[in-house]
Design a protein around this motif. Sequence first.
Motif, PDB file in Angstrom:
ATOM      1  N   ALA A  27       0.831  -1.211   0.000  1.00  0.00           N
ATOM      2  CA  ALA A  27       0.000   0.000   0.000  1.00  0.00           C
ATOM      3  C   ALA A  27       0.862   1.257   0.000  1.00  0.00           C
ATOM      4  O   ALA A  27       0.538   2.252  -0.671  1.00  0.00           O
ATOM      5  CB  ALA A  27      -0.926  -0.006   1.211  1.00  0.00           C
ATOM      6  N   GLU A  28       1.977   1.223   0.725  1.00  0.00           N
ATOM      7  CA  GLU A  28       2.891   2.371   0.739  1.00  0.00           C
ATOM      8  C   GLU A  28       3.567   2.538  -0.620  1.00  0.00           C
ATOM      9  O   GLU A  28       3.667   3.649  -1.146  1.00  0.00           O
ATOM     10  CB  GLU A  28       3.955   2.181   1.827  1.00  0.00           C
ATOM     11  CG  GLU A  28       3.454   2.416   3.242  1.00  0.00           C
ATOM     12  CD  GLU A  28       2.936   3.837   3.437  1.00  0.00           C
ATOM     13  OE1 GLU A  28       3.647   4.793   3.045  1.00  0.00           O
ATOM     14  OE2 GLU A  28       1.820   3.986   3.958  1.00  0.00           O
ATOM     15  N   ILE A  29       4.003   1.436  -1.186  1.00  0.00           N
ATOM     16  CA  ILE A  29       4.674   1.492  -2.484  1.00  0.00           C
ATOM     17  C   ILE A  29       3.714   1.974  -3.572  1.00  0.00           C
ATOM     18  O   ILE A  29       4.104   2.701  -4.497  1.00  0.00           O
ATOM     19  CB  ILE A  29       5.252   0.113  -2.845  1.00  0.00           C
ATOM     20  CG1 ILE A  29       6.398  -0.238  -1.872  1.00  0.00           C
ATOM     21  CG2 ILE A  29       5.757   0.071  -4.286  1.00  0.00           C
ATOM     22  CD1 ILE A  29       6.919  -1.652  -2.015  1.00  0.00           C
ATOM     23  N   SER A  30       2.445   1.597  -3.449  1.00  0.00           N
ATOM     24  CA  SER A  30       1.461   1.960  -4.470  1.00  0.00           C
ATOM     25  C   SER A  30       1.178   3.457  -4.522  1.00  0.00           C
ATOM     26  O   SER A  30       0.532   3.935  -5.466  1.00  0.00           O
ATOM     27  CB  SER A  30       0.148   1.194  -4.235  1.00  0.00           C
ATOM     28  OG  SER A  30      -0.502   1.641  -3.060  1.00  0.00           O
ATOM     29  N   LYS A  31       1.658   4.202  -3.534  1.00  0.00           N
ATOM     30  CA  LYS A  31       1.504   5.661  -3.565  1.00  0.00           C
ATOM     31  C   LYS A  31       2.375   6.283  -4.655  1.00  0.00           C
ATOM     32  O   LYS A  31       2.141   7.413  -5.085  1.00  0.00           O
ATOM     33  CB  LYS A  31       1.855   6.253  -2.202  1.00  0.00           C
ATOM     34  CG  LYS A  31       0.881   5.850  -1.085  1.00  0.00           C
ATOM     35  CD  LYS A  31       1.317   6.407   0.261  1.00  0.00           C
ATOM     36  CE  LYS A  31       0.351   5.972   1.361  1.00  0.00           C
ATOM     37  NZ  LYS A  31       0.774   6.478   2.702  1.00  0.00           N
ATOM     38  N   GLU A  32       3.390   5.523  -5.094  1.00  0.00           N
ATOM     39  CA  GLU A  32       4.307   6.022  -6.127  1.00  0.00           C
ATOM     40  C   GLU A  32       4.313   5.163  -7.388  1.00  0.00           C
ATOM     41  O   GLU A  32       4.553   5.667  -8.481  1.00  0.00           O
ATOM     42  CB  GLU A  32       5.738   6.096  -5.566  1.00  0.00           C
ATOM     43  CG  GLU A  32       5.921   7.110  -4.455  1.00  0.00           C
ATOM     44  CD  GLU A  32       5.790   8.551  -4.946  1.00  0.00           C
ATOM     45  OE1 GLU A  32       6.089   8.795  -6.136  1.00  0.00           O
ATOM     46  OE2 GLU A  32       5.382   9.413  -4.150  1.00  0.00           O
ATOM     47  N   PHE A  33       4.055   3.861  -7.228  1.00  0.00           N
ATOM     48  CA  PHE A  33       4.131   2.947  -8.365  1.00  0.00           C
ATOM     49  C   PHE A  33       2.936   2.000  -8.366  1.00  0.00           C
ATOM     50  O   PHE A  33       2.334   1.741  -7.322  1.00  0.00           O
ATOM     51  CB  PHE A  33       5.424   2.129  -8.312  1.00  0.00           C
ATOM     52  CG  PHE A  33       6.672   2.962  -8.334  1.00  0.00           C
ATOM     53  CD1 PHE A  33       7.138   3.512  -9.521  1.00  0.00           C
ATOM     54  CD2 PHE A  33       7.373   3.204  -7.159  1.00  0.00           C
ATOM     55  CE1 PHE A  33       8.285   4.286  -9.535  1.00  0.00           C
ATOM     56  CE2 PHE A  33       8.525   3.980  -7.167  1.00  0.00           C
ATOM     57  CZ  PHE A  33       8.980   4.523  -8.364  1.00  0.00           C
ATOM     58  N   HIS A  34       2.652   1.465  -9.540  1.00  0.00           N
ATOM     59  CA  HIS A  34       1.567   0.489  -9.649  1.00  0.00           C
ATOM     60  C   HIS A  34       2.021  -0.854  -9.091  1.00  0.00           C
ATOM     61  O   HIS A  34       3.046  -1.398  -9.506  1.00  0.00           O
ATOM     62  CB  HIS A  34       1.145   0.313 -11.109  1.00  0.00           C
ATOM     63  CG  HIS A  34       0.154  -0.785 -11.308  1.00  0.00           C
ATOM     64  ND1 HIS A  34      -1.129  -0.741 -10.788  1.00  0.00           N
ATOM     65  CD2 HIS A  34       0.251  -1.990 -11.955  1.00  0.00           C
ATOM     66  CE1 HIS A  34      -1.770  -1.838 -11.107  1.00  0.00           C
ATOM     67  NE2 HIS A  34      -0.961  -2.619 -11.812  1.00  0.00           N
ATOM     68  N   VAL A  35       1.261  -1.372  -8.144  1.00  0.00           N
ATOM     69  CA  VAL A  35       1.519  -2.712  -7.592  1.00  0.00           C
ATOM     70  C   VAL A  35       0.596  -3.685  -8.314  1.00  0.00           C
ATOM     71  O   VAL A  35      -0.628  -3.627  -8.175  1.00  0.00           O
ATOM     72  CB  VAL A  35       1.284  -2.741  -6.068  1.00  0.00           C
ATOM     73  CG1 VAL A  35       1.389  -4.174  -5.549  1.00  0.00           C
ATOM     74  CG2 VAL A  35       2.307  -1.857  -5.354  1.00  0.00           C
ATOM     75  N   ASP A  36       1.198  -4.564  -9.104  1.00  0.00           N
ATOM     76  CA  ASP A  36       0.420  -5.498  -9.916  1.00  0.00           C
ATOM     77  C   ASP A  36      -0.153  -6.629  -9.087  1.00  0.00           C
ATOM     78  O   ASP A  36      -1.149  -7.245  -9.466  1.00  0.00           O
ATOM     79  CB  ASP A  36       1.313  -6.060 -11.026  1.00  0.00           C
ATOM     80  CG  ASP A  36       0.525  -6.912 -12.011  1.00  0.00           C
ATOM     81  OD1 ASP A  36      -0.506  -6.419 -12.524  1.00  0.00           O
ATOM     82  OD2 ASP A  36       0.922  -8.061 -12.256  1.00  0.00           O
ATOM     83  N   GLY A  37       0.475  -6.919  -7.966  1.00  0.00           N
ATOM     84  CA  GLY A  37      -0.022  -7.976  -7.103  1.00  0.00           C
ATOM     85  C   GLY A  37       0.980  -8.331  -6.017  1.00  0.00           C
ATOM     86  O   GLY A  37       2.117  -7.863  -6.034  1.00  0.00           O
ATOM     87  N   ILE A  38       0.526  -9.117  -5.054  1.00  0.00           N
ATOM     88  CA  ILE A  38       1.396  -9.631  -3.998  1.00  0.00           C
ATOM     89  C   ILE A  38       1.173 -11.139  -3.944  1.00  0.00           C
ATOM     90  O   ILE A  38       0.048 -11.600  -3.761  1.00  0.00           O
ATOM     91  CB  ILE A  38       1.080  -9.011  -2.630  1.00  0.00           C
ATOM     92  CG1 ILE A  38       1.263  -7.485  -2.688  1.00  0.00           C
ATOM     93  CG2 ILE A  38       1.970  -9.612  -1.540  1.00  0.00           C
ATOM     94  CD1 ILE A  38       0.822  -6.772  -1.420  1.00  0.00           C
ATOM     95  N   SER A  39       2.242 -11.894  -4.132  1.00  0.00           N
ATOM     96  CA  SER A  39       2.116 -13.346  -4.174  1.00  0.00           C
ATOM     97  C   SER A  39       2.724 -14.015  -2.941  1.00  0.00           C
ATOM     98  O   SER A  39       3.653 -13.493  -2.333  1.00  0.00           O
ATOM     99  CB  SER A  39       2.762 -13.915  -5.444  1.00  0.00           C
ATOM    100  OG  SER A  39       4.115 -13.512  -5.552  1.00  0.00           O
ATOM    101  N   ARG A  40       2.149 -15.157  -2.616  1.00  0.00           N
ATOM    102  CA  ARG A  40       2.637 -15.975  -1.500  1.00  0.00           C
ATOM    103  C   ARG A  40       3.244 -17.239  -2.084  1.00  0.00           C
ATOM    104  O   ARG A  40       2.674 -17.860  -2.999  1.00  0.00           O
ATOM    105  CB  ARG A  40       1.480 -16.357  -0.574  1.00  0.00           C
ATOM    106  CG  ARG A  40       1.844 -17.360   0.520  1.00  0.00           C
ATOM    107  CD  ARG A  40       0.601 -18.026   1.066  1.00  0.00           C
ATOM    108  NE  ARG A  40       0.889 -18.924   2.180  1.00  0.00           N
ATOM    109  CZ  ARG A  40       1.270 -20.182   2.057  1.00  0.00           C
ATOM    110  NH1 ARG A  40       1.435 -20.729   0.870  1.00  0.00           N
ATOM    111  NH2 ARG A  40       1.490 -20.924   3.142  1.00  0.00           N
TER     112      ARG A  40
END
Length: 234
Positions: A27-40
């Motif tokens: 969520a913090e990173i998405s303030k500057e860049f598009h986060v395509d997803g978070i994988s486990r």
Amino acid sequence: MKIYLAMDDTDSLDSRGTGKLARATGAEISKEFHVDGISRHQLFVHEDIPFTSHNSCAVIHIEAEKRDDKEWIYETAKECMLGDFVEGSDPGIAVACADEILPPLIAYGRDAQRIILNQKKARTLAKTLGIRLEGLGGTEDGVIGTMAGLGLAKAGNDGRFLMCGQIREMTGPADVATLCAAGVDAVYTIDGHEVRDGMIMIPEGKSAKPCPVDGKKILFVENVDGQYHSVKRG
């Protein structure tokens, strides 16, 4: 440009899990860049490997503009992790551009799912490939799973998405069109049939968990008495 930020061993039995921390960091990173997803990604479970409940790592998939962006991404993630450090955890963090994750690291990721590895191998590999890797506390054993996460995420076809698009905002049963609008690329039965419409039964309070498959986010389902039920894989 795709950049991967991996983290591992950030929790304890009594704390929030690595997935929750990864989502907060994303969520913090998405303030500057598009986060395509978070994988486990599931790693090897063995009595000689210290872990909390499941021994998994998390990887944030980020769309950036240039290589140097990974420094800001790394420092932002590191700050998030240190700000939410859990006593008794042994966290590791690593960041890499997609083209820095070469076959030896992908093979290392696969090894981490079937044999016991050590910090020395992880750190040597990071140094050789020029990947920024760091332990952030405790024994720093998290660097092992962190490097594995980079390899597994880049290779694809492993694990499941904890977050992508708006999928976490939807809980309980949903139709295929709604799921696809939220971030799922396609829905398939576990025996190979594509499901193009209709309701997908997802447990109340839970969200769909699509899997990375050849660059797509695929939700797997099974037909139970005429109804399609989501299947959690990875």
